[in-house]
Enzyme design. Structure first.
Site, mmCIF file in Angstrom:
data_model
loop_
_atom_site.group_PDB
_atom_site.id
_atom_site.type_symbol
_atom_site.label_atom_id
_atom_site.label_comp_id
_atom_site.label_asym_id
_atom_site.label_seq_id
_atom_site.Cartn_x
_atom_site.Cartn_y
_atom_site.Cartn_z
ATOM 1 N N ASN A 75 -2.329 76.814 72.741
ATOM 2 C CA ASN A 75 -2.354 78.163 73.310
ATOM 3 C C ASN A 75 -1.043 78.354 74.072
ATOM 4 O OD1 ASN A 75 -2.809 80.495 74.734
ATOM 5 N ND2 ASN A 75 -4.446 79.659 76.022
ATOM 6 N N LYS A 105 0.136 80.930 75.422
ATOM 7 C CA LYS A 105 0.068 81.943 76.493
ATOM 8 C C LYS A 105 1.292 82.862 76.405
ATOM 9 C CE LYS A 105 -2.781 78.769 79.069
ATOM 10 N NZ LYS A 105 -3.330 78.338 80.320
ATOM 11 N N HIS A 163 -10.638 83.926 76.878
ATOM 12 C CA HIS A 163 -9.983 82.906 77.702
ATOM 13 C C HIS A 163 -10.179 83.261 79.182
ATOM 14 C CE1 HIS A 163 -6.852 80.552 79.623
ATOM 15 N NE2 HIS A 163 -6.894 79.766 78.559
ATOM 16 N N GLU A 206 -8.251 83.309 81.605
ATOM 17 C CA GLU A 206 -7.205 84.179 82.163
ATOM 18 C C GLU A 206 -7.451 85.634 81.789
ATOM 19 O OE1 GLU A 206 -3.938 81.915 80.615
ATOM 20 O OE2 GLU A 206 -4.461 80.292 81.994
ATOM 21 N N GLU A 256 -13.563 75.168 78.719
ATOM 22 C CA GLU A 256 -12.375 75.036 79.559
ATOM 23 C C GLU A 256 -12.750 75.259 81.027
ATOM 24 O OE1 GLU A 256 -8.534 75.790 77.159
ATOM 25 O OE2 GLU A 256 -9.233 77.697 77.924
ATOM 26 N N GLY A 264 -4.126 74.254 83.750
ATOM 27 C CA GLY A 264 -2.790 74.355 84.344
ATOM 28 C C GLY A 264 -2.659 73.666 85.688
ATOM 29 N N SER A 277 -5.618 70.991 80.970
ATOM 30 C CA SER A 277 -4.698 69.873 81.232
ATOM 31 C C SER A 277 -4.831 68.720 80.231
ATOM 32 C CB SER A 277 -4.853 69.367 82.669
ATOM 33 O OG SER A 277 -4.525 70.398 83.587
HETATM 34 P P1 PGA Z 1 -3.548 73.876 80.102
HETATM 35 O O1 PGA Z 1 -4.209 75.221 79.553
HETATM 36 O O2 PGA Z 1 -3.576 72.880 78.976
HETATM 37 O O3 PGA Z 1 -2.143 74.262 80.490
HETATM 38 O O4 PGA Z 1 -4.365 73.424 81.257
HETATM 39 C C1 PGA Z 1 -5.313 75.205 78.676
HETATM 40 C C2 PGA Z 1 -5.735 76.614 78.348
HETATM 41 O O5 PGA Z 1 -5.686 77.475 79.237
HETATM 42 O O6 PGA Z 1 -6.126 76.908 77.199
#
Ligand code: PGA
Length: 251
Positions: free
Chosen positions: A9, A11, A95, A97, A167, A173, A213
């Site tokens: 992903n 982003k 997601h 976010e 998630e 993140g 992560s």
């Molecule tokens: P990350 O994000 O691996 O940077 O923690 C995962 C995601 O939001 O899909």
């Protein structure tokens, strides 16, 4: 047998030049991988560029969002037919976010899944609790509501096209990964919900990814868990070396 799917992903990252450079390298590095399905999810403006590089490659393309209507007066939105036209086969839906910053709810997630399925896109549906919910023992309730409401009304045949990504928001993140045991506990719970909502055969066929992560250092322990069938990778999918190491680590 469930498919193991590793999806990157990206982003809101990567210009067209950066995207082309990255997928050109990934295509070469991951040429021989047949054990896992590999997906990259760039921003919509570079989907077609990425598609042009990845023709005749084992790397598939996903989008990061869609709107449920096909076309019309919906300024700023993008639809399933347009994503398909630009080369997408998968689409991330719900997601955290998008739920947090763009007001997505289980109801809109449900509509988006429906639109994706109508047009033959495989939805990667995200669920996950935040830190406060985890610390107050509400994680299971939150996940149950997200799954039941987001996945309501789909037939078994439709469900088989869906990937679920667990998630935990506190792990996204932050560098803080859920331990393999913590992740497995929720994955097993989600599979149990799928049994209740449908049946064992269907539940056993659905890929459930872990996200939050994921790194080359933790992929093996995560993927070794019985109910973890892949990963949705954010930050570590932006770098060639780490994404390649995660994909090969999952084989
Ligand atoms: P990350 O994000 O691996 O940077 O923690 C995962 C995601 O939001 O899909």
């Amino acid at each position: 047998m469930r498919k193991t799917v590793i999806a990157g992903n990206w982003k809101l990252n990567n210009t067209s030049k950066e995207a082309i450079e990255l997928v050109t390298l990934l295509k070469r590095d991951l040429l021989d991988i047949t054990e896992v399905d590999i997906v990259v999810c760039p921003v919509s403006t570079v989907l077609a560029d990425v598609r042009d590089v990845l023709t005749e490659s084992n790397i598939k393309i996903g989008a990061q969002n869609l709107f449920w209507e096909d076309k019309g007066a919906f300024t700023g939105e993008i639809s399933a037919p347009l994503l398909k036209d630009a080369g997408a086969e998968y689409v991330i839906i719900g997601h955290s976010e998008r739920r947090q910053y763009f007001g997505e709810t289980n109801e809109t997630v449900n509509k988006k899944i429906k639109a994706a399925l109508v047009h033959g896109l495989s939805p990667i549906v995200c669920v996950g609790e935040n830190l406060e919910q985890r610390e107050t023992d509400k994680a299971f309730d939150v996940i149950e509501t997200q799954c039941r409401e987001s996945l309501a009304g789909f037939t078994a045949a439709e469900m088989k096209k869906i990937i679920i990504a667990y998630e935990p928001i506190w792990a996204i993140g932050t560098g803080k990964t859920a331990s393999p045991d913590q992740a497995q506990e929720i994955h097993q719970f989600i599979r149990g919900l799928l049994v209740e909502m449908h049946d064992q055969e269907l539940a056993d066929s659905i890929t459930i990814q872990y996200g939050g992560s994921v790194k080359p250092e933790n992929i093996k322990d995560l993927i070794a868990q019985k109910d973890i069938d892949g990963a949705l990778v954010g930050g570590a999918s932006l770098k060639r070396d780490s994404f390649v190491a995660i994909v090969t680590g999952a084989c």
